[in-house]
Design a protein around this motif. Structure first.
Motif, PDB file in Angstrom:
ATOM      1  N   ASP A  28       0.805  -1.224   0.000  1.00 42.00           N
ATOM      2  CA  ASP A  28       0.000   0.000   0.000  1.00 42.00           C
ATOM      3  C   ASP A  28       0.841   1.279   0.000  1.00 42.00           C
ATOM      4  O   ASP A  28       1.967   1.293   0.486  1.00 42.00           O
ATOM      5  CB  ASP A  28      -0.896   0.034   1.252  1.00 42.00           C
ATOM      6  CG  ASP A  28      -2.053  -0.960   1.166  1.00 42.00           C
ATOM      7  OD1 ASP A  28      -2.121  -1.726   0.189  1.00 42.00           O
ATOM      8  OD2 ASP A  28      -2.878  -0.964   2.098  1.00 42.00           O
ATOM      9  N   ASP A  29       0.200   2.344  -0.499  1.00 41.65           N
ATOM     10  CA  ASP A  29       0.650   3.735  -0.345  1.00 41.65           C
ATOM     11  C   ASP A  29       1.691   4.199  -1.361  1.00 41.65           C
ATOM     12  O   ASP A  29       2.314   5.251  -1.173  1.00 41.65           O
ATOM     13  CB  ASP A  29       1.179   4.032   1.072  1.00 41.65           C
ATOM     14  CG  ASP A  29       0.129   3.827   2.152  1.00 41.65           C
ATOM     15  OD1 ASP A  29      -1.073   3.766   1.793  1.00 41.65           O
ATOM     16  OD2 ASP A  29       0.486   3.708   3.323  1.00 41.65           O
ATOM     17  N   HIS A  39      -6.105   3.156  -4.353  1.00 42.17           N
ATOM     18  CA  HIS A  39      -6.044   3.277  -2.887  1.00 42.17           C
ATOM     19  C   HIS A  39      -6.760   4.551  -2.446  1.00 42.17           C
ATOM     20  O   HIS A  39      -6.134   5.561  -2.129  1.00 42.17           O
ATOM     21  CB  HIS A  39      -4.578   3.278  -2.454  1.00 42.17           C
ATOM     22  CG  HIS A  39      -4.375   2.985  -0.987  1.00 42.17           C
ATOM     23  ND1 HIS A  39      -5.218   2.202  -0.243  1.00 42.17           N
ATOM     24  CD2 HIS A  39      -3.396   3.377  -0.122  1.00 42.17           C
ATOM     25  CE1 HIS A  39      -4.786   2.122   0.998  1.00 42.17           C
ATOM     26  NE2 HIS A  39      -3.690   2.830   1.107  1.00 42.17           N
ATOM     27  N   HIS A  63      -6.162   9.649   0.393  1.00 43.90           N
ATOM     28  CA  HIS A  63      -5.701   9.093   1.674  1.00 43.90           C
ATOM     29  C   HIS A  63      -5.840  10.133   2.794  1.00 43.90           C
ATOM     30  O   HIS A  63      -4.978  10.262   3.669  1.00 43.90           O
ATOM     31  CB  HIS A  63      -4.260   8.596   1.574  1.00 43.90           C
ATOM     32  CG  HIS A  63      -3.979   7.341   2.366  1.00 43.90           C
ATOM     33  ND1 HIS A  63      -4.045   7.299   3.742  1.00 43.90           N
ATOM     34  CD2 HIS A  63      -3.640   6.091   1.965  1.00 43.90           C
ATOM     35  CE1 HIS A  63      -3.746   6.068   4.141  1.00 43.90           C
ATOM     36  NE2 HIS A  63      -3.512   5.306   3.090  1.00 43.90           N
ATOM     37  N   PRO A  83      -8.237   3.170   2.075  1.00 53.50           N
ATOM     38  CA  PRO A  83      -7.224   3.537   3.065  1.00 53.50           C
ATOM     39  C   PRO A  83      -7.650   3.080   4.463  1.00 53.50           C
ATOM     40  O   PRO A  83      -8.837   3.148   4.810  1.00 53.50           O
ATOM     41  CB  PRO A  83      -7.176   5.063   2.958  1.00 53.50           C
ATOM     42  CG  PRO A  83      -7.538   5.328   1.521  1.00 53.50           C
ATOM     43  CD  PRO A  83      -8.596   4.304   1.211  1.00 53.50           C
ATOM     44  N   HIS A 136       3.830  -2.507   3.368  1.00 51.34           N
ATOM     45  CA  HIS A 136       3.882  -1.044   3.172  1.00 51.34           C
ATOM     46  C   HIS A 136       5.351  -0.680   2.964  1.00 51.34           C
ATOM     47  O   HIS A 136       6.055  -0.368   3.934  1.00 51.34           O
ATOM     48  CB  HIS A 136       3.339  -0.313   4.406  1.00 51.34           C
ATOM     49  CG  HIS A 136       1.845  -0.308   4.532  1.00 51.34           C
ATOM     50  ND1 HIS A 136       1.115  -1.407   4.925  1.00 51.34           N
ATOM     51  CD2 HIS A 136       0.933   0.678   4.307  1.00 51.34           C
ATOM     52  CE1 HIS A 136      -0.176  -1.096   4.943  1.00 51.34           C
ATOM     53  NE2 HIS A 136      -0.315   0.159   4.568  1.00 51.34           N
TER      54      HIS A 136
HETATM   55 ZN   LIG Z   1      -2.756   3.396   2.928  1.00 53.82          ZN
END
Ligand SMILES: [Zn+2]
Length: 247
Positions: free
Chosen positions: A27-28, A78, A82, A130, A208
């Motif tokens: 993620d991210d 995503h 966020h 998120p 992550h």
């Molecule tokens: Zn995230």
């Protein structure tokens, strides 16, 4: 040792003639970074597909062009920015019931379109909320926007679009914010694999890359080493898994 639990779980799959499907969601991602390259190199050396949950608002074609050199990365949406809209005493949430549904759905449509324009065939039409949280009213609108899957953390619920979830989170968010104990991670992976022998489904590992410490990179490498050698384990792309669960 929990590594032995993982091998035992895979052996059990082998005895039953089942292949344990694993998938990796990270993620991210927003832009290329050295940590992203570490992830892509590690996955690449084991030919393990990885799905990057990209934050649409902030990302640009820098990431897209960078990923053109990789044949193992896929992209999921995503959220939009966020941003946390929850109150101070609530758990963080971008996709909660805090805003007008139409505003949220507009953002999620923009996210899908922007990432499709940037990434083309690399995009899997899957929403990764998120903080892994989403209000049921938003889920109901996803199919109409073109989303074919939803991915959160924990056991899959019976939703439309269907869930392709993650089940093992490598980060200790509430403690060290570093990698969790290897033994626990291997044990959780083994337990989920055994559950899939009864109920079907895949085992999703959640990472992550921007906050990984040495423990996490070491766990991932060992996980790839063990699963790459085991005939009953197979790393799957989210695109393939989404195809299988589509109604
Ligand atoms: Zn995230």
């Amino acid at each position: 040792m929990s590594l032995e639990k993982l091998v035992a779980a895979l052996d059990e799959c082998g005895r039953r003639g089942i292949t344990a499907g694993l998938w990796l969601r990270d993620d991210d991602a927003v832009e290329p970074t050295p940590a992203l390259d570490t992830l892509l190199d590690l996955c690449g050396s084991f030919s393990a597909p990885v799905t990057l949950a990209v934050i649409p608002e902030m990302t640009t074609d820098r990431l897209a062009r960078h990923l053109d050199a990789s044949n193992i990365a896929q992209i999921a949406v995503h959220g939009w920015s966020h941003t946390n809209y929850a109150g101070e005493k609530e758990k963080k949430q971008e996709l909660g019931a805090h805003r007008d549904l139409s505003i949220v759905l507009d953002e999620l449509q923009s996210g899908l379109e922007k990432l499709h324009d940037l990434h083309g065939a690399r995009l899997v039409p899957m929403l990764v909320p998120p903080w892994n949280r989403i209000d049921a009213s938003i889920v109901e609108g996803l199919t109409g926007l073109g989303y074919g899957a939803l991915s959160v953390f924990g056991p899959e619920k019976n939703t439309l679009p269907p869930c392709l979830n993650t089940h093992v989170d490598v980060i200790d968010w509430h403690g060290s914010r570093g990698g969790r104990d290897d033994d626990i991670l291997f044990a959780e992976t083994a337990a989920r694999i055994l559950k899939t022998t009864e109920n079907g489904g895949a085992t999703g590992i959640l990472t992550h890359h921007l906050v990984h410490d040495d423990n996490v990179w070491c766990f991932l490498r060992r996980l790839f080493e063990v699963t790459a050698e085991h005939p009953a384990a197979r790393w799957r792309s989210s695109a393939d898994l989404v195809n299988e669960i589509s109604p």
